[in-house]
Design a protein around this motif. Sequence first.
Motif, short mmCIF file in Angstrom:
data_model
loop_
_atom_site.label_atom_id
_atom_site.label_comp_id
_atom_site.label_asym_id
_atom_site.label_seq_id
_atom_site.Cartn_x
_atom_site.Cartn_y
_atom_site.Cartn_z
N GLY A 102 53.42 -48.50 -32.42
CA GLY A 102 52.55 -49.44 -31.74
C GLY A 102 52.38 -49.19 -30.26
N LEU A 103 52.89 -48.07 -29.79
CA LEU A 103 52.76 -47.74 -28.38
C LEU A 103 51.44 -47.00 -28.15
CD1 LEU A 103 56.40 -46.47 -27.76
CD2 LEU A 103 55.47 -48.76 -27.35
N SER A 104 51.05 -46.86 -26.91
CA SER A 104 49.81 -46.17 -26.58
C SER A 104 50.09 -44.70 -26.28
CB SER A 104 49.14 -46.82 -25.36
OG SER A 104 49.98 -46.74 -24.23
N GLY A 105 49.04 -43.92 -26.23
CA GLY A 105 49.18 -42.50 -25.90
C GLY A 105 47.94 -42.03 -25.18
N GLN A 106 48.04 -40.90 -24.52
CA GLN A 106 46.89 -40.34 -23.83
C GLN A 106 46.84 -38.83 -24.02
OE1 GLN A 106 47.33 -41.35 -19.69
NE2 GLN A 106 49.11 -40.03 -19.38
N ASP A 107 45.66 -38.27 -23.81
CA ASP A 107 45.47 -36.83 -23.99
C ASP A 107 46.41 -36.02 -23.11
OD1 ASP A 107 43.46 -37.59 -25.66
OD2 ASP A 107 41.82 -36.75 -24.49
N LEU A 108 46.81 -34.88 -23.62
CA LEU A 108 47.64 -33.95 -22.85
C LEU A 108 46.94 -32.60 -22.78
CD1 LEU A 108 51.30 -34.56 -24.13
CD2 LEU A 108 50.32 -35.23 -21.93
N VAL A 109 46.82 -32.07 -21.58
CA VAL A 109 46.31 -30.70 -21.39
C VAL A 109 47.48 -29.88 -20.88
CG1 VAL A 109 44.66 -29.23 -20.21
CG2 VAL A 109 43.99 -31.55 -20.88
N LEU A 110 47.96 -28.96 -21.71
CA LEU A 110 49.16 -28.20 -21.38
C LEU A 110 48.81 -26.93 -20.61
CD1 LEU A 110 51.07 -28.60 -24.77
CD2 LEU A 110 51.28 -29.97 -22.69
N PRO A 111 49.73 -26.43 -19.80
CA PRO A 111 49.46 -25.23 -19.00
C PRO A 111 49.53 -23.95 -19.83
CG PRO A 111 51.71 -25.97 -18.64
CD PRO A 111 51.04 -27.02 -19.50
N VAL A 112 48.86 -22.93 -19.34
CA VAL A 112 48.89 -21.61 -19.99
C VAL A 112 49.36 -20.58 -18.96
CG1 VAL A 112 47.04 -22.19 -21.59
CG2 VAL A 112 46.48 -21.12 -19.39
N GLU A 113 49.61 -19.37 -19.44
CA GLU A 113 50.09 -18.32 -18.53
C GLU A 113 49.58 -16.96 -19.01
OE1 GLU A 113 54.31 -16.26 -17.02
OE2 GLU A 113 54.31 -17.91 -18.48
N LEU A 114 49.02 -16.20 -18.10
CA LEU A 114 48.61 -14.84 -18.42
C LEU A 114 49.84 -13.94 -18.37
CD1 LEU A 114 46.37 -12.79 -19.04
CD2 LEU A 114 46.09 -12.49 -16.57
N GLN A 115 50.23 -13.40 -19.49
CA GLN A 115 51.39 -12.53 -19.56
C GLN A 115 50.92 -11.06 -19.54
OE1 GLN A 115 53.59 -13.71 -23.06
NE2 GLN A 115 54.50 -15.47 -22.04
N ILE A 116 51.26 -10.37 -18.48
CA ILE A 116 50.82 -8.99 -18.30
C ILE A 116 51.78 -8.05 -19.01
CG2 ILE A 116 50.19 -7.20 -16.66
CD1 ILE A 116 48.48 -9.73 -16.52
N GLY A 117 51.28 -7.37 -20.02
CA GLY A 117 52.07 -6.37 -20.72
C GLY A 117 51.59 -4.98 -20.29
N ALA A 118 51.76 -4.03 -21.18
CA ALA A 118 51.33 -2.66 -20.87
C ALA A 118 50.16 -2.22 -21.73
CB ALA A 118 52.50 -1.70 -21.07
N SER A 119 49.51 -3.20 -22.40
CA SER A 119 48.45 -2.83 -23.35
C SER A 119 47.09 -2.72 -22.70
CB SER A 119 48.39 -3.86 -24.49
OG SER A 119 48.04 -5.14 -23.98
N VAL A 120 46.97 -3.13 -21.43
CA VAL A 120 45.70 -3.00 -20.71
C VAL A 120 45.93 -2.12 -19.49
CG1 VAL A 120 43.88 -4.21 -19.45
CG2 VAL A 120 44.91 -5.28 -21.48
N ALA A 121 45.14 -1.06 -19.39
CA ALA A 121 45.25 -0.13 -18.27
C ALA A 121 43.91 -0.01 -17.57
CB ALA A 121 45.71 1.24 -18.77
N PRO A 122 43.90 0.42 -16.32
CA PRO A 122 42.62 0.65 -15.62
C PRO A 122 41.79 1.68 -16.35
CG PRO A 122 44.47 0.70 -14.09
CD PRO A 122 45.06 0.70 -15.46
N VAL A 123 40.49 1.51 -16.24
CA VAL A 123 39.57 2.46 -16.87
C VAL A 123 39.77 3.86 -16.26
CG1 VAL A 123 37.16 3.13 -17.21
CG2 VAL A 123 37.85 0.73 -17.44
N SER A 124 39.89 4.83 -17.11
CA SER A 124 40.05 6.21 -16.64
C SER A 124 38.73 6.70 -16.06
CB SER A 124 40.48 7.12 -17.80
OG SER A 124 40.50 8.46 -17.38
N LEU A 125 38.81 7.41 -14.94
CA LEU A 125 37.61 7.96 -14.30
C LEU A 125 37.30 9.37 -14.78
CD1 LEU A 125 38.24 6.76 -10.63
CD2 LEU A 125 36.87 5.68 -12.40
#
Length: 352
Positions: free
Chosen positions: A328-351
């Motif tokens: 019987g209690l009230s509640g409200q919307d929750l917007v939770l935080p996110v985080e960009l986790q940098i791994g090794a799967s993305v590399a700069p474009v090769s020239l």
Amino acid sequence: MNKQSRRITIKDIAEKAQVSKATVSFAFNAPWKISEETRARVMQVAEELDFIPDPLARTLATKRVGSIGLLLPDPIQEAFKNPYMFEVLQGIGTVCHGEDLSLTILPPVKGLLSHTVRTALVDGIITIGIEPDNEILSLIRKRQIPFVTVDGAGLVGSVNVGIDDEAAAFELMSYVLEMGHRDISIISLKNLHQVLIDSPDGIRSRIIELRLQGVYRALAERGIPKQSGQIRVYPVDASVESTVEAVTPLLSEANRPTAIVCLSDVAALGVYQVCHDLHLSIPKDISVAGFDGIFFGKLLEPALTTLSQPGYEKGQAAASLVVNLMRGLSGQDLVLPVELQIGASVAPVSLD
């Protein structure tokens, strides 16, 4: 003999524990209403008397089943192909365990979510990925069952737990673009659940569209039109198998993209599998990014760059909120935080 065969009642427990029958009832059905010390004494006496509550009598007396329902818009075998679902489920399960509640999985019955909702014997419902204007949520409200949505904000009078999907996808796509990539394939999610007879098209389109809007905003801020032939979107089911089917022809081409941005980590797992099968090196031959931050992503080699959202915390928060609503209690919307986790799967474009 008759005395031994007589069924033990809460009156017997109350007399021996020197408490009221209401206190005994609270000990079993609403422990938060009494002190932990009192509950422990009642439960000890119940154990000494070998008291086993009658589930049916308890339900009739309290008007409660002692269970939270998790409403799935997909059949179970489809819904749990996505490892992200297990993280949400773990969060829900933690709260259920702490509250002495069971968790009931509510998949479509004969392809009908409406039938599932009409017959569900639960005290509260958590929905995942159902659109705010969906008739299923209206049916839940008609049954006056407390409910919380996960990734489904927008329904008046509802409580939702989610993230800012547009901003999250914008951050992920911006990182890939900052690495110099311009020939990018987006592995999105289909408008799922076509198996449901009573489910309108686009039942999950809100989350899909928000993430795509974030992708397109990142492109627009860099003057790249989303209609560019270098930016292609491939919708897949939330499964490794569907991704493999869609991505294999794409990566078999000589003019394959330099990067693939997946709007779910399960799709990224599929991309990794295709790269392995085609002997492509990540990120040397192609960069890969994901979205979810599932545990399996940490086990990949190379480590996956992903937009991590708190699946466990989503489930935990949703379950806590629905328990409060049940009280019987009230509640409200929750917007939770996110985080960009940098791994090794993305590399700069090769020239080269």
